[in-house]
Design a protein around this motif. Sequence first.
Motif, mmCIF file in Angstrom:
data_model
loop_
_atom_site.group_PDB
_atom_site.id
_atom_site.type_symbol
_atom_site.label_atom_id
_atom_site.label_comp_id
_atom_site.label_asym_id
_atom_site.label_seq_id
_atom_site.Cartn_x
_atom_site.Cartn_y
_atom_site.Cartn_z
ATOM 1 N N TYR A 84 0.834 -1.200 -0.130
ATOM 2 C CA TYR A 84 0.082 0.139 0.163
ATOM 3 C C TYR A 84 0.927 1.139 0.014
ATOM 4 O O TYR A 84 0.345 2.341 -0.495
ATOM 5 C CB TYR A 84 -1.012 -0.171 1.227
ATOM 6 N N THR A 85 1.991 1.145 0.435
ATOM 7 C CA THR A 85 2.939 2.278 0.542
ATOM 8 C C THR A 85 4.027 2.480 -0.220
ATOM 9 O O THR A 85 4.566 3.665 -0.441
ATOM 10 C CB THR A 85 3.469 2.393 2.074
ATOM 11 N N GLY A 86 4.669 1.447 -0.844
ATOM 12 C CA GLY A 86 5.421 1.276 -1.638
ATOM 13 C C GLY A 86 6.946 1.423 -1.191
ATOM 14 O O GLY A 86 7.978 1.644 -1.451
ATOM 15 N N ILE A 87 6.744 1.065 0.413
ATOM 16 C CA ILE A 87 7.922 1.040 1.021
ATOM 17 C C ILE A 87 8.477 -0.400 1.490
ATOM 18 O O ILE A 87 7.417 -1.030 1.785
ATOM 19 C CB ILE A 87 7.932 1.850 2.524
ATOM 20 N N ALA A 88 9.644 -0.724 1.649
ATOM 21 C CA ALA A 88 10.049 -2.277 1.784
ATOM 22 C C ALA A 88 9.621 -2.498 3.143
ATOM 23 O O ALA A 88 9.615 -1.594 4.198
ATOM 24 C CB ALA A 88 11.512 -2.343 1.755
ATOM 25 N N ALA A 89 9.030 -3.731 3.248
ATOM 26 C CA ALA A 89 8.406 -4.208 4.369
ATOM 27 C C ALA A 89 9.085 -4.084 5.761
ATOM 28 O O ALA A 89 8.802 -3.367 6.751
ATOM 29 C CB ALA A 89 8.082 -5.755 4.524
ATOM 30 N N GLY A 90 10.664 -4.453 5.702
ATOM 31 C CA GLY A 90 11.594 -4.285 6.770
ATOM 32 C C GLY A 90 11.932 -2.512 6.966
ATOM 33 O O GLY A 90 12.187 -2.432 8.221
ATOM 34 N N ALA A 91 11.515 -1.794 6.298
ATOM 35 C CA ALA A 91 11.985 -0.367 6.388
ATOM 36 C C ALA A 91 10.891 0.426 6.897
ATOM 37 O O ALA A 91 10.997 1.676 7.164
ATOM 38 C CB ALA A 91 12.345 0.222 5.096
ATOM 39 N N LEU A 92 9.598 -0.235 6.821
ATOM 40 C CA LEU A 92 8.448 0.696 7.638
ATOM 41 C C LEU A 92 8.666 1.011 9.189
ATOM 42 O O LEU A 92 9.294 0.155 9.834
ATOM 43 C CB LEU A 92 7.204 -0.285 7.488
ATOM 44 N N ASP A 93 8.266 2.243 9.297
ATOM 45 C CA ASP A 93 8.402 2.853 10.701
ATOM 46 C C ASP A 93 6.795 3.137 11.435
ATOM 47 O O ASP A 93 6.071 3.671 10.565
ATOM 48 C CB ASP A 93 9.239 4.160 10.812
ATOM 49 N N PHE A 94 6.784 2.671 12.394
ATOM 50 C CA PHE A 94 5.649 2.671 13.441
ATOM 51 C C PHE A 94 5.780 3.878 14.356
ATOM 52 O O PHE A 94 6.907 3.969 15.033
ATOM 53 C CB PHE A 94 4.952 1.528 13.812
ATOM 54 N N VAL A 95 4.725 4.515 14.823
ATOM 55 C CA VAL A 95 4.864 5.320 15.889
ATOM 56 C C VAL A 95 3.688 4.731 16.666
ATOM 57 O O VAL A 95 2.743 4.367 16.419
ATOM 58 C CB VAL A 95 4.623 6.654 15.675
ATOM 59 N N LEU A 96 3.723 5.065 17.983
ATOM 60 C CA LEU A 96 2.599 4.630 19.062
ATOM 61 C C LEU A 96 1.915 5.872 19.349
ATOM 62 O O LEU A 96 2.383 6.763 19.973
ATOM 63 C CB LEU A 96 3.083 3.807 20.258
ATOM 64 N N GLY A 97 0.447 5.716 19.249
ATOM 65 C CA GLY A 97 -0.379 6.802 20.116
ATOM 66 C C GLY A 97 -0.304 6.671 21.533
ATOM 67 O O GLY A 97 0.518 5.860 22.260
#
Length: 255
Positions: A84-97
């Motif tokens: 969905y994003t075009g970013i490699a799976a391992g390169a995705l960054d998440f932030v926590l609410g």
Amino acid sequence: MPAGMIATNWPSIGLDRLPPRLSIEQGCVDLWSVPLGLADRVVETLTACISADERGRADRFVNAKLRRRYIVAHAGLRLLLSRYTGIAAGALDFVLGPQGKPSLASPPRGIAFNLTHSEEVAVVAITATNRIGVDIERLREVADATAIARLFFSTIEESMLAAVAPAERNRAFLTCWTRKEAFVKALGGGLSVDLAGFAVNLSRELPGFSSIREPDLAGIPWSIIHIEPETHYLGATVIDSAPRAVTCSRLDLVA
């Protein structure tokens, strides 16, 4: 779909047959079930898709089955979000609410998601910008259902559960439980949500809310989608609008 708001048909698609890019339009929901019972060799391959922090968490599981489920669920989430994003799976960054709900870091914007898993099935819910939550449970006997309902259900839900025939009470309890959990997750999760401050109905055919006490929340057109991703599993997806379309798929990570 969304007529009836019941998702029972989840056609299977292999990871190798997914388009390089997936998109989601405003007001639509994509639901993906991910089987977690994979062979060890596949699981170890999938560890390359998750972050170093997630690998550390996986390695802290003493139980090998729980470790496997964690890795496959989070790798499945990352592999889907990558499309969905075009970013490699391992390169995705998440932030926590504030209450610990993960979201994609900026960039990208415009994609909201939620992950749930129970025993050998995970479900990923994806939408565009909307608040969304998903929860599933394996259908099973809940011996202390009445006591749990007294602690966590509203009085309306307690009454509805008590009126259900004993043979259907486990299903009704888990239907209520997953709808409440999905709503809490859509709101961001956490103990700050008053579980008695809203009531869901227990009908499989007509999922919805019976009441929402908080005026700011009551004015939002919340929708509940009843989901049955696999035999003997049920759950709910909650979104803060009436979805224009809901698409369900089963992602086969070994194909």
